[in-house]
Design an enzyme around this catalytic site. Structure first.
Site, PDB file in Angstrom:
ATOM      1  N   GLN A  15      -4.854  -2.167   9.580  1.00 44.41           N
ATOM      2  CA  GLN A  15      -4.639  -3.442   8.880  1.00 44.41           C
ATOM      3  C   GLN A  15      -5.222  -4.592   9.709  1.00 44.41           C
ATOM      4  O   GLN A  15      -4.914  -4.749  10.888  1.00 44.41           O
ATOM      5  CB  GLN A  15      -3.126  -3.644   8.640  1.00 44.41           C
ATOM      6  CG  GLN A  15      -2.796  -4.878   7.822  1.00 44.41           C
ATOM      7  CD  GLN A  15      -3.375  -4.835   6.396  1.00 44.41           C
ATOM      8  OE1 GLN A  15      -3.276  -3.829   5.709  1.00 44.41           O
ATOM      9  NE2 GLN A  15      -3.996  -5.925   5.970  1.00 44.41           N
TER      10      GLN A  15
ATOM     11  N   LYS B 149       0.843  -1.204   0.000  1.00 41.75           N
ATOM     12  CA  LYS B 149       0.000   0.000   0.000  1.00 41.75           C
ATOM     13  C   LYS B 149       0.878   1.254   0.000  1.00 41.75           C
ATOM     14  O   LYS B 149       0.596   2.221  -0.703  1.00 41.75           O
ATOM     15  CB  LYS B 149      -0.942  -0.012   1.210  1.00 41.75           C
ATOM     16  CG  LYS B 149      -2.092  -0.998   1.028  1.00 41.75           C
ATOM     17  CD  LYS B 149      -2.846  -1.326   2.307  1.00 41.75           C
ATOM     18  CE  LYS B 149      -3.825  -2.460   2.049  1.00 41.75           C
ATOM     19  NZ  LYS B 149      -4.452  -3.006   3.260  1.00 41.75           N
TER      20      LYS B 149
ATOM     21  N   ASP C 119     -11.374   2.835   4.351  1.00 38.44           N
ATOM     22  CA  ASP C 119     -11.801   1.463   4.052  1.00 38.44           C
ATOM     23  C   ASP C 119     -13.333   1.364   3.980  1.00 38.44           C
ATOM     24  O   ASP C 119     -13.868   0.326   3.605  1.00 38.44           O
ATOM     25  CB  ASP C 119     -11.291   0.500   5.141  1.00 38.44           C
ATOM     26  CG  ASP C 119      -9.973  -0.152   4.746  1.00 38.44           C
ATOM     27  OD1 ASP C 119      -9.762  -0.361   3.537  1.00 38.44           O
ATOM     28  OD2 ASP C 119      -9.166  -0.454   5.653  1.00 38.44           O
TER      29      ASP C 119
END
Ligand code: NDP
Length: 287
Positions: A93, A49, A116
């Site tokens: 994460q 990422k 997200d």
């Protein structure tokens, strides 16, 4: 369907938009990633990422915490990132260690920085058809379908898997009246399947588009696919033979009209759509 190539093309578009935004606002979008523990797969995802952030001109921060981190310590870091002026997107994460309540942590992220799109406020907005951020994997699926010229409006899409990360938001995007790519990329008739679904094979066989998000290697077999159907494989499974998806690729390839591979299918798009959301978050905060 080449997810890698399409992803690169979208990254070039995002990089151009980031550059314009930086020029106009003087603000560089920034993504802060939080990684707790030392799960090797999670470390690879986070590194990847950061690499993509660099490629599109987005700044990134990495907050790596030891596995012994308490929930309160993690919540304190999130509170700091929520108020940090130079941070626009926050990524936690997953998975988090067992001693931490994942939902509580995800709920603590400022919904305006929730790139997200996991926060209940953002999920609610998506379900009402007025999204603030789009869930990265389902948005990536929608992008690849549309960029490969597959019209979804009026089509029967069968999604196998009802997780909060993939299956459910995928159903919301495809049943919506419109999308970032226009109404042709949405307006589908969706059947959402799971482990209690009866006659799953027959339901899949009636699909114009199958989206597999199960987590079981080779689950979708050739006898479950209508000739010419589009097959999107979201699954990522680690086997002795390496990474593979939820679709029995070679035999299904013979029958399907279009199919995504694993690796090189939806995975690269997921990361790219995270960049899309980070830019959107920076625009939102700078408004
Ligand atoms: P979850 O484990 O959260 O959900 C799996 C879903 O599959 C559940 O809804 C489950 O049903 C359903 N399922 C399991 N077994 C069966 C079965 N025998 N028949 C029908 N349905 C079944 O997984 P995720 O959604 O998080 O991930 C799915 C896959 O996608 C994984 O391989 C994951 O690694 C991958 N993934 C890939 C991403 C990418 O970027 N390409 C991003 C996110 C995930 P039930 O609810 O009834 O238990």
């Amino acid at each position: 369907m080449d997810g890698k190539a399409i992803s690169k093309k979208i990254q070039i578009e995002i990089a151009q938009e980031v550059s314009q935004f930086v020029e106009q606002s003087g603000v560089t979008p920034c993504l802060a990633a939080v990684l707790v523990g030392d799960d090797p797969a999670s470390e690879v995802y986070v590194r990847n990422k950061h690499r993509v952030c660099e490629r599109v001109g987005i700044a990134s921060q990495m907050h790596k915490l030891p596995v012994s981190t308490s929930e309160d310590e993690l919540l304190a870091l999130i509170a700091e990132l929520n108020t940090a002026k130079d941070v626009h997107g926050i990524l936690i994460q997953l998975p988090l260690p067992d001693n931490i309540d994942t939902l509580q942590v995800l709920d603590a992220v400022d919904p305006q920085k929730d790139v997200d799109a996991f926060h209940p406020e953002n999920v609610g907005l998506i379900s009402q058809g007025r999204p603030r951020f789009l869930p990265c994997t389902p948005h990536g699926v929608q992008q690849i379908l549309d960029r490969c010229g597959i019209e979804m409006s009026g089509k029967h899409a069968v999604i196998v898997g009802r997780s909060d990360i993939v299956g459910k938001p995928m159903a919301m995007l495809l049943t919506a009246r419109d999308s970032t790519r226009g109404p042709q990329a949405a307006n589908a008739t969706v059947t959402l399947c799971h482990s209690r679904t009866q006659n799953l094979a027959a339901i899949c066989k009636s699909a114009d588009v199958i989206i597999a998000a199960i987590g079981v290697a080779g689950f979708i077999t050739a006898d479950m696919v209508k000739p010419g159907a589009v097959v999107i494989d979201v699954g990522i499974n680690r086997t002795d033979q390496g990474l593979c998806g939820d679709v029995d690729f070679e035999p299904v390839c013979e029958i399907a009209g279009h199919i995504t591979p694993v690796p090189g299918g939806i995975g690269p798009l997921t990361v790219t759509m995270l960049m899309y959301n980070t830019l959107a978050a920076a625009k939102l905060i700078s408004e």
